[in-house]
Motif scaffolding. Structure first.
Motif, PDB file in Angstrom:
ATOM      1  N   VAL A  16      38.816  44.392  44.343  1.00  0.00           N
ATOM      2  CA  VAL A  16      39.302  45.704  44.750  1.00  0.00           C
ATOM      3  C   VAL A  16      38.766  46.827  43.861  1.00  0.00           C
ATOM      4  CG1 VAL A  16      41.411  45.659  43.365  1.00  0.00           C
ATOM      5  CG2 VAL A  16      41.397  46.893  45.531  1.00  0.00           C
ATOM      6  N   PHE A  17      38.414  46.502  42.615  1.00  0.00           N
ATOM      7  CA  PHE A  17      37.893  47.537  41.712  1.00  0.00           C
ATOM      8  C   PHE A  17      36.388  47.407  41.506  1.00  0.00           C
ATOM      9  CE2 PHE A  17      42.395  47.337  40.469  1.00  0.00           C
ATOM     10  CZ  PHE A  17      42.729  48.666  40.682  1.00  0.00           C
ATOM     11  N   PRO A  74      43.722  47.088  36.289  1.00  0.00           N
ATOM     12  CA  PRO A  74      44.756  46.086  35.969  1.00  0.00           C
ATOM     13  C   PRO A  74      44.284  44.639  36.151  1.00  0.00           C
ATOM     14  CG  PRO A  74      45.210  47.140  38.070  1.00  0.00           C
ATOM     15  CD  PRO A  74      44.058  47.875  37.479  1.00  0.00           C
ATOM     16  N   VAL A  75      43.200  44.430  36.889  1.00  0.00           N
ATOM     17  CA  VAL A  75      42.693  43.063  37.112  1.00  0.00           C
ATOM     18  C   VAL A  75      41.192  43.050  36.867  1.00  0.00           C
ATOM     19  CG1 VAL A  75      44.484  42.414  38.768  1.00  0.00           C
ATOM     20  CG2 VAL A  75      42.407  43.535  39.578  1.00  0.00           C
ATOM     21  N   ARG A  76      40.679  41.830  36.591  1.00  0.00           N
ATOM     22  CA  ARG A  76      39.240  41.686  36.399  1.00  0.00           C
ATOM     23  C   ARG A  76      38.534  41.658  37.750  1.00  0.00           C
ATOM     24  NH1 ARG A  76      37.698  36.644  33.269  1.00  0.00           N
ATOM     25  NH2 ARG A  76      39.242  35.751  34.687  1.00  0.00           N
ATOM     26  N   THR A  77      37.272  42.036  37.725  1.00  0.00           N
ATOM     27  CA  THR A  77      36.449  42.014  38.924  1.00  0.00           C
ATOM     28  C   THR A  77      35.599  40.761  38.932  1.00  0.00           C
ATOM     29  OG1 THR A  77      36.356  44.432  38.953  1.00  0.00           O
ATOM     30  CG2 THR A  77      34.707  43.262  40.255  1.00  0.00           C
ATOM     31  N   ASN A  78      35.603  40.027  40.042  1.00  0.00           N
ATOM     32  CA  ASN A  78      34.804  38.806  40.156  1.00  0.00           C
ATOM     33  C   ASN A  78      33.316  39.128  40.117  1.00  0.00           C
ATOM     34  OD1 ASN A  78      37.190  37.378  40.443  1.00  0.00           O
ATOM     35  ND2 ASN A  78      37.144  37.497  42.689  1.00  0.00           N
ATOM     36  N   GLN A  79      32.542  38.186  39.605  1.00  0.00           N
ATOM     37  CA  GLN A  79      31.098  38.385  39.546  1.00  0.00           C
ATOM     38  C   GLN A  79      30.456  38.287  40.920  1.00  0.00           C
ATOM     39  OE1 GLN A  79      29.479  35.650  36.690  1.00  0.00           O
ATOM     40  NE2 GLN A  79      30.389  36.698  34.924  1.00  0.00           N
ATOM     41  N   ILE A  80      30.973  37.383  41.757  1.00  0.00           N
ATOM     42  CA  ILE A  80      30.406  37.199  43.095  1.00  0.00           C
ATOM     43  C   ILE A  80      31.294  37.925  44.102  1.00  0.00           C
ATOM     44  CG2 ILE A  80      29.751  35.516  44.852  1.00  0.00           C
ATOM     45  CD1 ILE A  80      29.409  33.467  42.621  1.00  0.00           C
ATOM     46  N   PRO A  81      30.737  38.854  44.879  1.00  0.00           N
ATOM     47  CA  PRO A  81      31.556  39.582  45.868  1.00  0.00           C
ATOM     48  C   PRO A  81      32.096  38.642  46.935  1.00  0.00           C
ATOM     49  CG  PRO A  81      29.463  40.693  45.479  1.00  0.00           C
ATOM     50  CD  PRO A  81      29.356  39.360  44.830  1.00  0.00           C
ATOM     51  N   ARG A  82      33.315  38.888  47.345  1.00  0.00           N
ATOM     52  CA  ARG A  82      33.955  38.092  48.378  1.00  0.00           C
ATOM     53  C   ARG A  82      33.441  38.520  49.742  1.00  0.00           C
ATOM     54  NH1 ARG A  82      38.710  35.249  49.306  1.00  0.00           N
ATOM     55  NH2 ARG A  82      39.604  35.534  51.387  1.00  0.00           N
ATOM     56  N   GLN A  83      33.283  37.561  50.633  1.00  0.00           N
ATOM     57  CA  GLN A  83      32.846  37.877  51.978  1.00  0.00           C
ATOM     58  C   GLN A  83      33.971  38.556  52.756  1.00  0.00           C
ATOM     59  OE1 GLN A  83      31.403  34.512  54.166  1.00  0.00           O
ATOM     60  NE2 GLN A  83      30.758  35.725  55.930  1.00  0.00           N
ATOM     61  N   ILE A  84      33.626  39.625  53.448  1.00  0.00           N
ATOM     62  CA  ILE A  84      34.614  40.407  54.195  1.00  0.00           C
ATOM     63  C   ILE A  84      34.681  39.875  55.618  1.00  0.00           C
ATOM     64  CG2 ILE A  84      35.232  42.705  55.024  1.00  0.00           C
ATOM     65  CD1 ILE A  84      33.680  43.837  52.669  1.00  0.00           C
ATOM     66  N   PRO A  85      35.854  39.492  56.088  1.00  0.00           N
ATOM     67  CA  PRO A  85      35.960  38.991  57.468  1.00  0.00           C
ATOM     68  C   PRO A  85      35.706  40.096  58.484  1.00  0.00           C
ATOM     69  CG  PRO A  85      38.129  39.257  56.509  1.00  0.00           C
ATOM     70  CD  PRO A  85      37.148  39.511  55.406  1.00  0.00           C
ATOM     71  N   GLU A  86      35.488  39.677  59.707  1.00  0.00           N
ATOM     72  CA  GLU A  86      35.258  40.637  60.781  1.00  0.00           C
ATOM     73  C   GLU A  86      36.520  41.467  61.019  1.00  0.00           C
ATOM     74  OE1 GLU A  86      33.833  40.703  65.491  1.00  0.00           O
ATOM     75  OE2 GLU A  86      33.990  38.823  64.377  1.00  0.00           O
TER      76      GLU A  86
END
Length: 601
Positions: A334-335, A480-492
């Motif tokens: 989210v960030f 407030p949270v860490r950001t993942n290194q690999i972006p998450r796939q966004i559903p349709e």
């Protein structure tokens, strides 16, 4: 050191407000006292029309001219409004009557309008132009008496007195054009109470005019420039034939009346609030919108989020069996910085700059310190405040740009200082070229344009750089949270989660909270009237800010529940979705005014 840097922008604002206080005009502090037979100068401001929206200088038409034409030194706001205040040959003396006097021309030699001048005057009359004059900085007004007969009894007719700013240049009747060539000035004065040994002084408290059209044959002038008006309704109006030369007299008369109105209250006639109940209805309507949005937010935050947080606080074995869904799945993305973070931070900084300027201007105007009696003060103050608020816009943009992992702060500061002002300046310059082509006084002169550029690059640009420097050096906003290194796939996404659909849906409620007040603002601009309902405007502005922020929170929540973490740009666009409806409403207002107007032939 850091604390001192945090206080620097606020110190600059306090210094500016303290320095500029003397420029504000508080009604009732600078009256001009006249003695008997003192000259009261009548000046011309401009010609305006609600049909063309193009103001013209007074002497753009062949009016009588004094021996020496002197233009008043104008401030920035007056120039941008198209005011060109100039002296006129009217000779008015305090408390001295004039029955009829020829303004220019002699008894045996009336003024002659050439074919070109006649065609120009006829064109201006057919375009419904008004002439604006001032006496002791008080604009002239035409009294309109409207009678209402609610009970059907002629003896119980109620007279409603209204005032129309300026006076009509002329009128058309049965495809013929007539010019108002005689002006009956009615000036009201207030006699000041003094001691017995002192001479009485007078103050001008109202300036009215009754325009008349009297043909040359019905006006009798003598060698002393005096004239005799025809009695009753025996005279015919002065026709202007655009196909030939026209001879006429420009005449005027002066009548003085004593009034109980004090000098401090003389602008009440022009600034009296009309349709107050409609404004209160607008406020109530806006408050209902805010409560509706607050209810949605309360439902989301209190019921949904509290329930989710309560489930997360349960025992570990129960938490392991829970399946995450909705916004909880994208907490690691989210960030994530959005695309084009420099442009986003620059637009946000310009928004902060505009917000601070509008908030201060409306608040100061609500206190009565930007009265229309101080011509151009509102627009001048807005221009200077926008320049000085660059330090706050730069600070906000710089800190956000660093939070979004930006590194080129110098380029970001330049983008913040030039992106939005550059677009506005470019559009205004193109429009100004068209106005130049019409030879209108509404066109901004080249020296004024150079002065605006100097203000932009000499005041706003350095202050934006200063604020950007301290904002970029400041600690970025904590996520407030860490950001993942690999972006998450966004559903349709579903169709109603489309970006443009969201903007259209989100803009309805904020626009509904302000459209009634927007109508009065458009009417004041279109009809060249004074808008002085800044108390209502301030409330509507606060409600608009609250409703935009609330609708943005709601739309971002729905977007995150759909597992779409690209909220940065959409949140910026959604909160400004009401601007699209303002544009549509402006087009509708223009079309309705133009098509609803009776056609001139």
């Amino acid at each position: 050191m850091a604390a001192a840097m945090d206080w620097l922008p606020w110190s600059l604002l306090l210094l500016f407000l303290t320095w500029d206080t003397s420029a504000f005009y508080v009604p009732g502090v600078a009256p001009i006292n006249f003695h008997q037979n003192d000259p009261v100068e009548i000046k011309a401001v401009k010609l305006t029309s609600s049909r063309t929206q193009l103001p013209y200088e007074y002497y753009s038409l062949p009016f009588c001219q004094p021996s020496t034409i002197t233009y008043k030194a104008e401030n920035l706001g007056e120039v941008l409004r198209g005011d060109r205040i100039v002296n006129t040959p009217f000779q008015v003396l305090m408390n001295s009557e004039k029955k009829c006097e020829v303004l220019c021309g002699k008894s045996n030699k009336p003024m002659t309008l050439s074919v070109k001048e006649s065609r120009l005057v006829a064109e201006r009359i057919s375009e419904d132009y008004y002439v604006h004059l001032i006496a002791d900085n008080l604009p002239v007004a035409t009294r309109l008496e409207l009678y209402s007969n609610r009970d059907g009894d002629d003896k119980k007719k109620e007279k409603d007195v209204q005032f129309e700013h300026g006076y009509r240049l002329g009128f058309t009747d049965v495809n013929k054009i007539y010019l108002h060539n005689h002006l009956s000035f009615i000036l009201y004065y207030h006699r000041e109470d003094l001691e017995e040994d002192q001479e009485h002084t007078y103050r001008v408290v109202r300036f009215e005019v009754i325009p008349q059209s009297i043909r040359l044959e019905d006006l009798k002038a003598d060698e002393k420039s005096s004239c005799t008006l025809p009695e009753g309704t025996n005279s015919s109006p002065q026709e202007i034939d655009p196909t030939k030369e026209n001879q006429l007299y420009f005449t005027y008369s002066v009548h003085w009346e004593e009034s109980d109105i004090k000098w401090a209250s003389r602008w009440d006639t022009y600034l009296t609030m009309s349709d107050v109940q409609i404004h209160w209805f607008s406020i109530i309507n806006s408050v209902v919108v805010v409560f509706f949005l607050s209810g949605i937010l309360s439902m989301i935050i209190i019921r949904t989020l509290r329930k989710d947080i309560a489930n997360y606080n349960k025992e570990d074995d129960i938490e392991d069996t829970m399946e995450e869904s909705g916004w909880k799945l994208v907490h690691g993305d989210v960030f994530r910085p959005p695309q084009y973070p420099m442009i986003l931070s620059s637009l946000l900084g310009s928004g902060i700059q505009l917000f601070c300027m509008i908030l201060i201007v409306i608040f100061v105007a609500m206190l009565g310190m930007l009265s229309p009696s101080s011509r151009g003060a509102l627009m001048t103050t807005a221009c200077f405040l926008f320049m000085f608020m660059g330090v706050f816009g730069g600070f906000s943009a710089g800190r956000l740009y660093r939070t979004l992992k930006g590194h080129r702060w110098k380029k970001g500061a330049f983008c913040t200082a030039t992106l939005y002002p550059g677009v506005v300046f470019g559009i205004c310059f193109i429009l100004n070229c068209f106005i130049w082509g019409k030879h209108s006084s509404g066109a901004v002169p080249f020296p004024t344009m150079v002065a605006l550029l100097c203000m932009w690059f000499g005041i706003s640009l350095p202050l934006v750089y200063l604020g950007y420097y301290f904002g970029f050096r400041k600690q970025p906003y904590d996520n407030p949270v860490r950001t993942n290194q690999i972006p998450r796939q966004i559903p349709e996404q579903r169709w109603y989660m489309n970006r443009f659909v969201g903007i259209l849906m989100a803009g309805i409620l904020p626009f509904g909270a302000m459209f009634i007040e927007l109508f009065f603002i458009f009417s004041a601009i279109w009809e060249n009237q004074f808008y002085y309902l800044f108390g209502f405007l301030f409330l509507v502005f606060i409600i608009l800010v609250v409703s935009c922020s609330q609708i943005s929170i709601v739309m971002v929540y729905f977007q995150l529940c759909a597992e779409d973490y690209r909220w940065w740009w959409r949140n910026f666009l959604v909160s400004g979705g009401s601007a699209f409806y303002v544009l549509v409403y402006a087009i509708f207002y223009f079309v309705n005014k133009e098509w609803g107007r009776p056609k001139q032939f």
